[in-house]
Design an enzyme around this catalytic site. Sequence first.
Site, PDB file in Angstrom:
ATOM      1  CB  SER A   1      -0.954  -0.028   1.200  1.00 28.88           C
ATOM      2  OG  SER A   1      -1.882   1.046   1.115  1.00 28.88           O
ATOM      3  CB  THR A   2       1.258   4.122   2.327  1.00 30.67           C
ATOM      4  OG1 THR A   2      -0.151   4.220   2.517  1.00 30.67           O
ATOM      5  CG2 THR A   2       1.870   5.505   2.270  1.00 30.67           C
TER       6      THR A   2
ATOM      7  CG  HIS B   1      -4.159  -0.754  -0.991  1.00 33.73           C
ATOM      8  ND1 HIS B   1      -3.916  -0.731   0.362  1.00 33.73           N
ATOM      9  CD2 HIS B   1      -4.780  -1.933  -1.241  1.00 33.73           C
ATOM     10  CE1 HIS B   1      -4.378  -1.848   0.901  1.00 33.73           C
ATOM     11  NE2 HIS B   1      -4.902  -2.591  -0.049  1.00 33.73           N
TER      12      HIS B   1
ATOM     13  CG  MET C   1      -2.014   3.394   7.644  1.00 34.18           C
ATOM     14  SD  MET C   1      -2.525   5.126   7.539  1.00 34.18           S
ATOM     15  CE  MET C   1      -3.223   5.343   9.182  1.00 34.18           C
TER      16      MET C   1
ATOM     17  CG  ASP D   1      -6.019  -5.278   2.381  1.00 38.82           C
ATOM     18  OD1 ASP D   1      -5.827  -4.821   1.229  1.00 38.82           O
ATOM     19  OD2 ASP D   1      -6.648  -6.324   2.609  1.00 38.82           O
TER      20      ASP D   1
END
Length: 349
Positions: A167-168, A193, A286, A289
Amino acid sequence: MIAPRPIRVLVVDDSAVVRDIFSRELARDPGIEVVGAVPDPYVARDEIVRLAPDVVTLDVEMPRMDGLTFLRKLMRHYPLPVIIVSSLTTKGGALALEALDIGAVDVMCKPYAAYAVGDMSVQLREKVKAAAMVRVRKREAPENPLGTSPRLSLARTTQAVIAIGASTGGTQALQAVLTALPANTPGIVVVQHMPEHFTKSFAERLNGLCAMEVKEAEDGDSVSPGRILIAPGNRHLLLNRSGALYHAIVKDGPLVSRHRPSVDVLFKSVARYAGANAVGAILTGMGADGAAGLKEMKDNGAETVAQDEASCVVFGMPKEAIRMGGVSHVVPLDGIAAKLLEMAARKAA
């Protein structure tokens, strides 16, 4: 007990309408304070020094100075978390990916229609909160991923499957990992993401850098050695099996673990259909997930790895996966590619 101070945000966009919407919607969260909204990078430069914001939202295409030029200057002289906000166009997608390379921590799409502002506002507030946690470092010059690590080789092609979630900060982490893998690496499925349409540009960009073929996943695509499939934005990616052959399923569905695509959805399908033939990796990001899905993979015989805290932009998803007991190995980013190959070779043996 003293309450933590709100996250200070500066909005930079040449559209007065966008500035008004972003300012109003961000202010709905008591944990966020919009300290300024300015029309271009020249004004933003002075306001950043004066106001010391924690996070900046930045448009890409603006008059006087484009957002990417400003971002380069910012990362060199005054690094801080920046979220790129771009329209849903092919050009915008490519520009946003370039911004991630330069140092932006995240990207999001401007909605076309008024009815989509509500969903955008929720996403924007979440991204601001995530960005505020990111450790941003100075960037003197663009990195050359092909020159940072040597090509590695497998003893033979295998029918293992590698599943990766991020993600991030994940676009840079994935680039570092995937460009270090040889052309005969087992098939890889990835959830990063990222907004709709940007994933296609991201896959095309990686395809020009990697020894493996990289493409945005389509329903029915084979998952085979030498190929990397990236989950399309706003759709779930799953693994399935027909006889000895693996293939991708791309489908709509509700948000899972607050995301679509969801890493948990992918990992759980890999646990079911690949079992002990799978290798899993969870990278910077973050939230949680992927943590439950990685645990399910490990419980079904997969070998798994998490990126270590020191090399993560945000140590959220790996930390949660480790806490849940779903991680076999914790490795720095520059060691992930070698660990994936090592684990895949054991599966082949």
